[in-house]
Structure formats: structure tokens, C-alpha cells
Design a protein around this motif. Structure first.
Motif, PDB file in Angstrom:
ATOM      1  N   GLU A  30       0.828  -1.207   0.000  1.00 45.23           N
ATOM      2  CA  GLU A  30       0.000   0.000   0.000  1.00 45.23           C
ATOM      3  C   GLU A  30       0.863   1.258   0.000  1.00 45.23           C
ATOM      4  OE1 GLU A  30      -3.320   0.096  -0.507  1.00 45.23           O
ATOM      5  OE2 GLU A  30      -2.967  -2.031  -0.840  1.00 45.23           O
ATOM      6  N   LYS A  31       2.136   1.112   0.368  1.00 43.71           N
ATOM      7  CA  LYS A  31       3.061   2.238   0.376  1.00 43.71           C
ATOM      8  C   LYS A  31       4.025   2.102  -0.792  1.00 43.71           C
ATOM      9  CE  LYS A  31       3.211   3.394   5.277  1.00 43.71           C
ATOM     10  NZ  LYS A  31       4.101   3.579   6.439  1.00 43.71           N
ATOM     11  N   ARG A  46      12.263  -2.365   6.911  1.00 41.29           N
ATOM     12  CA  ARG A  46      11.979  -3.709   7.430  1.00 41.29           C
ATOM     13  C   ARG A  46      10.776  -4.331   6.746  1.00 41.29           C
ATOM     14  NH1 ARG A  46      12.285  -4.378  13.752  1.00 41.29           N
ATOM     15  NH2 ARG A  46      12.790  -6.492  13.177  1.00 41.29           N
ATOM     16  N   ASP A  47       9.829  -3.523   6.330  1.00 34.50           N
ATOM     17  CA  ASP A  47       8.623  -4.028   5.689  1.00 34.50           C
ATOM     18  C   ASP A  47       8.763  -3.949   4.178  1.00 34.50           C
ATOM     19  OD1 ASP A  47       7.404  -4.405   8.160  1.00 34.50           O
ATOM     20  OD2 ASP A  47       6.513  -2.402   8.167  1.00 34.50           O
ATOM     21  N   PRO A  48       8.074  -4.825   3.467  1.00 31.41           N
ATOM     22  CA  PRO A  48       8.116  -4.728   2.004  1.00 31.41           C
ATOM     23  C   PRO A  48       7.393  -3.469   1.539  1.00 31.41           C
ATOM     24  CG  PRO A  48       6.605  -6.459   2.694  1.00 31.41           C
ATOM     25  CD  PRO A  48       7.260  -5.943   3.929  1.00 31.41           C
ATOM     26  N   VAL A  49       8.091  -2.656   0.806  1.00 33.28           N
ATOM     27  CA  VAL A  49       7.551  -1.412   0.257  1.00 33.28           C
ATOM     28  C   VAL A  49       7.948  -1.375  -1.213  1.00 33.28           C
ATOM     29  CG1 VAL A  49       7.682   1.110   0.337  1.00 33.28           C
ATOM     30  CG2 VAL A  49       7.722  -0.187   2.463  1.00 33.28           C
ATOM     31  N   VAL A  86      11.734   0.789  10.050  1.00 35.14           N
ATOM     32  CA  VAL A  86      13.130   0.692   9.623  1.00 35.14           C
ATOM     33  C   VAL A  86      13.894  -0.289  10.511  1.00 35.14           C
ATOM     34  CG1 VAL A  86      13.138   3.029   8.674  1.00 35.14           C
ATOM     35  CG2 VAL A  86      13.934   2.657  10.995  1.00 35.14           C
ATOM     36  N   ASN A  87      14.950  -0.847   9.959  1.00 33.20           N
ATOM     37  CA  ASN A  87      15.813  -1.740  10.707  1.00 33.20           C
ATOM     38  C   ASN A  87      16.526  -0.914  11.779  1.00 33.20           C
ATOM     39  OD1 ASN A  87      17.995  -3.336  11.601  1.00 33.20           O
ATOM     40  ND2 ASN A  87      17.984  -4.469   9.687  1.00 33.20           N
ATOM     41  N   PRO A  88      16.374  -1.285  13.056  1.00 28.09           N
ATOM     42  CA  PRO A  88      16.963  -0.482  14.142  1.00 28.09           C
ATOM     43  C   PRO A  88      18.474  -0.325  14.068  1.00 28.09           C
ATOM     44  CG  PRO A  88      15.696  -2.343  15.029  1.00 28.09           C
ATOM     45  CD  PRO A  88      15.631  -2.433  13.545  1.00 28.09           C
ATOM     46  N   LYS A  89      19.167  -1.244  13.394  1.00 27.64           N
ATOM     47  CA  LYS A  89      20.628  -1.124  13.325  1.00 27.64           C
ATOM     48  C   LYS A  89      21.050   0.154  12.592  1.00 27.64           C
ATOM     49  CE  LYS A  89      22.026  -3.614   9.153  1.00 27.64           C
ATOM     50  NZ  LYS A  89      22.755  -4.739   8.615  1.00 27.64           N
ATOM     51  N   PHE A  90      20.149   0.698  11.759  1.00 29.17           N
ATOM     52  CA  PHE A  90      20.464   1.926  11.030  1.00 29.17           C
ATOM     53  C   PHE A  90      20.181   3.184  11.858  1.00 29.17           C
ATOM     54  CE2 PHE A  90      19.827  -1.183   7.613  1.00 29.17           C
ATOM     55  CZ  PHE A  90      21.046  -1.057   6.982  1.00 29.17           C
TER      56      PHE A  90
END
Length: 119
Positions: A7-8, A26-29, A112-116
Motif C-alpha cells: 500500500e506504500k 523492514r517491511d516490504p515497500v 526501519v531496521n533499528p541497526k540503522f
């Protein structure tokens, strides 16, 4: 065609921008590359092909003349698109440090991936 439906949608200028954004999310976009400044006709084709009137559209362009031109073109075709900006000191999405890009995406409610998020 698209590997998945989301949806995004994030619209970026180049493949290196797409690759960089994809590793942070982290999510498929869906991430669509315009490959630089495009004509109104090409924008209309992108809008139709990806059914952008029925999705949350985000524009993430470089902080330069070509990026601003692209934003203006999309503002005409997709006035409800949400714009994500990078600091002008980085000029290009691909050159923006991961930390700043992750914060910009997080500020628009992307997962987002927290490592970033570690500077």
C-alpha cells in the motif's frame, strides 16, 4: 512487474537510491525508480502502471535541481504524495548516511531496521 503488492510506494530517482532504501526498510515497500527527471507522459505511465492513485505515495528525491524538478512534476500529477527530504549537505539520496535516511523514513512512519538508527 511487481514482486509484491504494497500500500506504500516510494518513488526515487536511481537504482542506487532504491538499493539503499530497501536495505533500511523492514517491511516490504514498493520502490519505483524514475531514472532521473522524466516527462509528464512518463509520470502518467508510472501512475497508471503502479495504480498510484490508490496507494500512499512518497517522493524521495535528491536535494539538487533535478530532484526538485522531479518533485514538481509529481506534485502536479500526484498532489497528495508525501515528500521525504534529505539535508542539502548530502545532495544525493545515495550519499546520505544510513542513519539520516533511516530517521527520515521513520519520521514518515516507515518501519526501519533499528541497526540503522545507531549513529
Amino acid at each position: 512487474m511487481n514482486e509484491y503488492k504494497s500500500e506504500k510506494v516510494i518513488i526515487v530517482e536511481g537504482k542506487s537510491d532504491k538499493k539503499k532504501i530497501a536495505q533500511i526498510l523492514r517491511d516490504p515497500v514498493e520502490i519505483i525508480c524514475t531514472n532521473g527527471t522524466v516527462s509528464i507522459q512518463k509520470i502518467e505511465e508510472i501512475v497508471d502502471e503502479f495504480d498510484l492513485f490508490h496507494k500512499e505515495v512518497y517522493i524521495l528525491a535528491d536535494a539538487d535541481y533535478a530532484g526538485e524538478k522531479l518533485r514538481k512534476q509529481f506534485k502536479k500529477e500526484l498532489p497528495n504524495a508525501i515528500h521525504i527530504y534529505i539535508d542539502k549537505m548530502f545532495r544525493e539520496v545515495a550519499n546520505t548516511p544510513d542513519y539520516y535516511l533511516a530517521l527520515a523514513l521513520l519520521s514518515k512512519n516507515f518501519n526501519v531496521n533499528p541497526k540503522f538508527l545507531i549513529q
